[in-house]
Design an enzyme around this catalytic site. Structure first.
Site, short mmCIF file in Angstrom:
data_model
loop_
_atom_site.label_atom_id
_atom_site.label_comp_id
_atom_site.label_asym_id
_atom_site.label_seq_id
_atom_site.Cartn_x
_atom_site.Cartn_y
_atom_site.Cartn_z
N HIS A 65 35.66 -14.78 -50.75
CA HIS A 65 34.51 -15.48 -50.18
C HIS A 65 34.06 -14.81 -48.88
O HIS A 65 32.87 -14.64 -48.61
CB HIS A 65 34.91 -16.94 -49.95
CG HIS A 65 33.91 -17.74 -49.19
ND1 HIS A 65 34.05 -18.04 -47.85
CD2 HIS A 65 32.73 -18.30 -49.57
CE1 HIS A 65 33.02 -18.76 -47.45
NE2 HIS A 65 32.19 -18.93 -48.47
N GLU B 137 32.00 -23.58 -42.13
CA GLU B 137 31.84 -23.90 -43.55
C GLU B 137 33.09 -24.64 -44.06
O GLU B 137 33.00 -25.62 -44.81
CB GLU B 137 31.60 -22.61 -44.36
CG GLU B 137 31.20 -22.88 -45.79
CD GLU B 137 30.93 -21.59 -46.59
OE1 GLU B 137 31.02 -20.49 -46.01
OE2 GLU B 137 30.62 -21.71 -47.79
N GLU C 46 32.16 -11.72 -49.64
CA GLU C 46 30.79 -12.06 -50.09
C GLU C 46 29.86 -12.22 -48.88
O GLU C 46 28.76 -11.67 -48.83
CB GLU C 46 30.83 -13.35 -50.92
CG GLU C 46 29.47 -13.93 -51.29
CD GLU C 46 29.41 -15.41 -50.96
OE1 GLU C 46 28.51 -15.78 -50.18
OE2 GLU C 46 30.24 -16.20 -51.45
N HIS C 47 30.35 -12.95 -47.86
CA HIS C 47 29.53 -13.14 -46.65
C HIS C 47 29.21 -11.79 -46.00
O HIS C 47 28.07 -11.54 -45.60
CB HIS C 47 30.30 -14.00 -45.63
CG HIS C 47 30.06 -15.46 -45.78
ND1 HIS C 47 29.55 -16.23 -44.78
CD2 HIS C 47 30.25 -16.30 -46.82
CE1 HIS C 47 29.46 -17.48 -45.18
NE2 HIS C 47 29.89 -17.56 -46.42
#
Lengths: 419, 427
Positions: free
Chosen positions: B69, B144, B72-73
């Site tokens: 994740h 997040e 991905e950012h």
């Protein structure tokens, strides 16, 4: 795509959309009335009952058995709000007859089911049937209790209730626990009869080919329905408070939420929307680039402009120690637009994003009715291209003026409890 | 370059599959009359892929939770600009997501798809990580994580998975934890990128208002050939048994939320899709709104319209989950167990089975109406090792006995987990 809108009864619009690319049909009935605290819960429960049962399929089980035999056809309802108005929708969708393995006429059956839901609900003792009513009432009460579960939408709701208090728009469109608890099967049915009589009603039917069945069915049904529609006003800008109202509440959460509500007295809704776009609606907007990416203060910091009330909201989730820093930066970024400090690229990016969104209208059966409903609320039927042309006409000075018209009205804070 | 046309015998829909010389699998669906385009450039790399090795490696590499994740950012930042700035010029709406078993970079647009496709293919193939940008991202992802920690739906789901799986990394949060992401640095990101973002491990799926020849010409222009490095991911051994049968947590919520899930045996490829279609129908037979159980629970104020179910499966995990809001989840659990036992002994009503099958077929036809859903189905099917229209085919071939066997073999009381988030707020 071909479309045609006619009035099939007094203030009952029927929009027919034909688009051969679709594999499904969609039939939606919207009731539009003033968001009145006396009736919001009655209306919400009533529409819940009529969207799940009718006199032929008089329990949720029987209705669902029928819908699943029709290839999983859908029947749903939404209670929402647009400015000072309550908008209650009953919507149905089904696969086109071409895909029926056993050759059923799904469209004929579904039009009849929806017609019976609207005009022939299951009535006992002058009210909705007790069993179906109780289920919908519990559903509404649970929904009210569940408001707190989604912290972001709860924070937005609390902020707008404060910003718009004493206005119909400040009322939750399905009401409060107090208003929901006093609804009876009889009062809900009375409210529903009032909706049929007094609401502005918009019906839309999207189909892959010409089919007059839905229009004929509803024209005939409304010809036997007494109508006395009340005028509704789609745009009522909210008065600006002389002083910012700040409210906060402590909740046992890990992340704090802030919602800043601004109001404007400008009628230039196109320029106001562009302010919102440049400020915080896209991943290249000032808030995303600065508050999130450069300062790493949050995961989201987003802006939204609501034309019916002329209200702009900015919401964010941040650490408690960073609330002031985030708020200062948000205000600083808005000030930049007020001073005209935004580049041609930023304006072009906002326009390109709008162009992309408008050009997408028509790619789903729900998007056409939504578009035409928005046009109706704006008082003018425009194609997406015509509407985009209005945005292209907006000058930099109009954007600066619109930004300067925004006044802080309400700031809401959801604070984490101290350890 | 190998090119195949795949056709659905049920609906006549078609798409093209191309095995590109670069190593990439490409799926293209031209949807006439639509104005939008949806493109996904995905890699078989998600939160569960925490242990891997390539040809020539003697040891497995183990990486911190949440790194897929995080990667991905970070991929959205190029050396000289932010990818969103590039999309802003074309008007496309760019995004990405990381799930348990995949990461996908997406754009949707209604104009200039060719330029947006170039942006997508180029930025995913050009990583640029520095310690400074990694440090900056920790604040954003930290927020997040905190946001999802406050989300009862997220918490109830992961609590259930933790009660179900002893070792399988499906039980870890997709974004990791504040502590685990603190261990991530630029070198580790490059290591993961170079392992999983090999075109032989990736797929491009594009649907809507496009021309297949144009898409392929852009792929020829932008794709950099990759050597297949024999990627191997492994998961720790996972027993069939659950860890514990229930878990309760308190949160500031107005209504309690629950997940009740059966841990099932795992499989892969075509077998997994068949099992998933069978499990979906079994679940509808148990809890569809037309069933006696649903009606009874609704009438007794135990459930509301939030009650429903889903099949959740991937490499090394397979579960059937019932979920919703309720203050009496124990009653729901009792009813689900009683109903599975009744079905095991009495069998399935054939009329009901045929009806549920029709309903499943209808929902699959609906998905073909939607550009986004078509693009997603093509990508997901490829990653599952099946064809995009196989689910419709398997649904039409499904027999009542298959469903009954699934219920008898897999829906066992000793494999049942219940997770509840209870409210601390007075309602």
């Amino acid at each position: 795509m071909k479309y045609n809108r006619t009035e099939i009864s007094d203030k009952v619009g029927f929009l027919s959309v034909i688009d051969e690319k679709f594999k499904t049909c969609q039939l939606t009935i919207r009731f539009i009335v003033k968001n009145d605290p006396e009736y919001v819960s009655e209306n919400a429960i009533a529409v819940g009952v009529i969207a799940t049962t009718n006199s032929v399929f008089n329990t949720i089980a029987k209705m669902n058995e029928k819908l699943s035999s029709l290839y999983g056809s859908g029947l749903s309802h939404i209670t929402g709000k647009r400015g000072d108005l309550q908008v209650l929708s009953v919507s149905s969708s089904w696969i086109d007859n071409r895909y029926a393995i056993d050759g059923e006429d799904i469209t004929r059956e579904m039009v009849q089911i929806v017609r019976d839901c609207i005009f022939s609900p299951d009535i006992q003792d002058g009210g909705f049937s007790r069993e179906n009513f109780d289920i919908e009432k519990k559903d509404l009460l649970d929904r009210i209790d569940a408001e707190m579960n989604d912290k972001r939408s709860y924070a937005l709701k609390q902020a707008l209730q404060t910003a718009l208090k004493d206005e119909p728009a400040g009322i939750v469109p399905y009401g409060s626990k107090e208003t929901a608890l006093r609804v009876t099967p009889q009062s809900a049915y009375r409210a529903y009869k009032n909706l049929l009589k007094n609401a502005q009603i918009e019906i839309s039917f999207v189909s892959p080919y010409e089919n007059s069945l839905a229009e004929e069915t509803f024209r005939e049904a409304f010809s036997q329905t007494e109508r006395s529609p009340q005028e509704v006003v789609f745009r009522t800008p909210s008065p600006i408070k002389p002083k910012i109202e700040k409210v906060s509440e402590e909740i046992d959460v890990r992340q704090c939420k802030t919602v800043m509500v601004f109001k404007s007295d400008s009628d230039d809704v196109f320029a106001l929307r562009l302010v919102s776009m440049i400020l915080g609606e896209t991943p290249v907007s000032k808030l995303f680039v600065n508050v999130r990416e450069k300062m790493s203060l949050c995961y989201y910091c987003a802006c939204h402009f609501s034309p019916p009330k002329n209200v702009l909201t900015i919401d964010s989730g941040v650490e408690k120690s960073n609330i002031q820093k985030a708020e200062d930066e948000i205000l600083r970024q808005l000030d930049e637009i007020k001073k005209g400090n935004f580049s041609d690229d930023e304006l072009q990016n906002a326009l390109a994003s709008l162009d992309n969104a408008f050009s997408s209208v028509g790619d789903s059966p729900t998007s056409y009715p939504m578009w035409f409903f928005e046009c109706l609320c704006d008082g003018e039927i425009l194609t997406p291209a015509q509407k985009f042309a209005r945005f292209l006409e907006v000058s930099r000075q109009r954007i600066v003026d619109a930004a300067n018209s925004l006044k802080p009205d309400t700031f809401y804070y959801m604070l984490s409890k101290e350890d | 370059m190998q090119k195949n046309v795949i056709t659905s015998s049920a609906t006549g829909d078609k798409c093209i599959h191309v095995k590109h010389d670069s190593g990439l699998d490409i799926y293209i669906c031209e949807m006439h009359g639509f104005s939008t385009v949806e493109a996904l450039f995905g890699t078989k790399y998600g939160s569960i892929n925490t242990m891997f090795r390539q040809k020539g490696d003697t040891e497995y590499t183990e990486v911190p939770e949440g790194i897929a994740h995080f990667l991905e950012h970070k991929l959205f930042e190029n050396e000289d600009c932010d990818v969103f700035e590039l999309y802003a010029k074309t008007g496309a709406n760019g995004n990405a997501f990381t799930s348990f078993d995949k990461t996908a970079y997406i754009f949707s647009c209604s104009k200039n798809y060719q330029e947006s496709l170039r942006i997508l293919l180029n930025f995913v193939q050009e990583p640029y990580f520095t310690q400074e940008t990694v440090d900056k991202e920790q604040g954003i992802i930290g927020q997040e994580i905190q946001m999802t920690n406050d989300n009862p739906e997220w918490r109830v789901f992961f609590n259930m998975l933790r009660c179900m799986y002893h070792n399988h990394p499906v039980k870890i949060d997709i974004a990791g934890t504040i502590e685990s992401i603190a261990q991530i640095d630029a070198d580790l990101l490059y290591k993961c990128y170079n392992t999983f973002y090999n075109l032989n491990n990736m797929v491009l799926s594009i649907a809507g208002n496009i021309n297949a020849d144009e898409v392929l010409a852009i792929c020829d222009e932008c794709l950099k050939t990759c050597e297949d490095k024999g990627l191997e991911t492994v998961f720790p051994d996972e027993p069939d048994e659950i860890v514990q049968s229930e878990i309760y947590e308190k949160q500031p919520v107005g209504t309690s939320v629950f997940h009740i899930g059966f841990k099932c045996k795992t499989c892969s490829g075509v077998e997994r899709l068949k099992k998933s279609v069978t499990a979906s129908v079994a679940m509808s037979i148990l809890c569809d709104a037309s069933t006696d159980m649903y009606r009874r629970l609704l009438k007794d104020n135990v459930i509301n319209s939030t009650f429903g179910g889903e099949v959740f499966c991937g490499d090394g995990y397979f579960t059937v989950i019932f979920s919703g809001d309720s203050s009496k989840p124990e009653v729901i659990r009792e009813n689900i167990l009683a109903e599975t036992e009744r079905l095991k002994s009495e069998g399935i009503d054939d009329k009901m089975f045929q009806r549920i099958k029709k309903s499943a077929y209808g929902s699959m036809v609906r998905e073909l109406n939607n550009v986004e859903a078509v693009a997603n189905t093509m990508m997901n099917s490829h990653m599952e090792g099946v064809s995009p229209y196989d689910a419709i085919k398997f649904t039409s071939e499904l027999k009542s006995d298959d469903v009954l066997s699934f219920i008898r073999d897999e829906l066992r009381g000793d494999r049942l987990v219940m997770s509840v988030i209870e409210g601390t707020v007075e309602s």
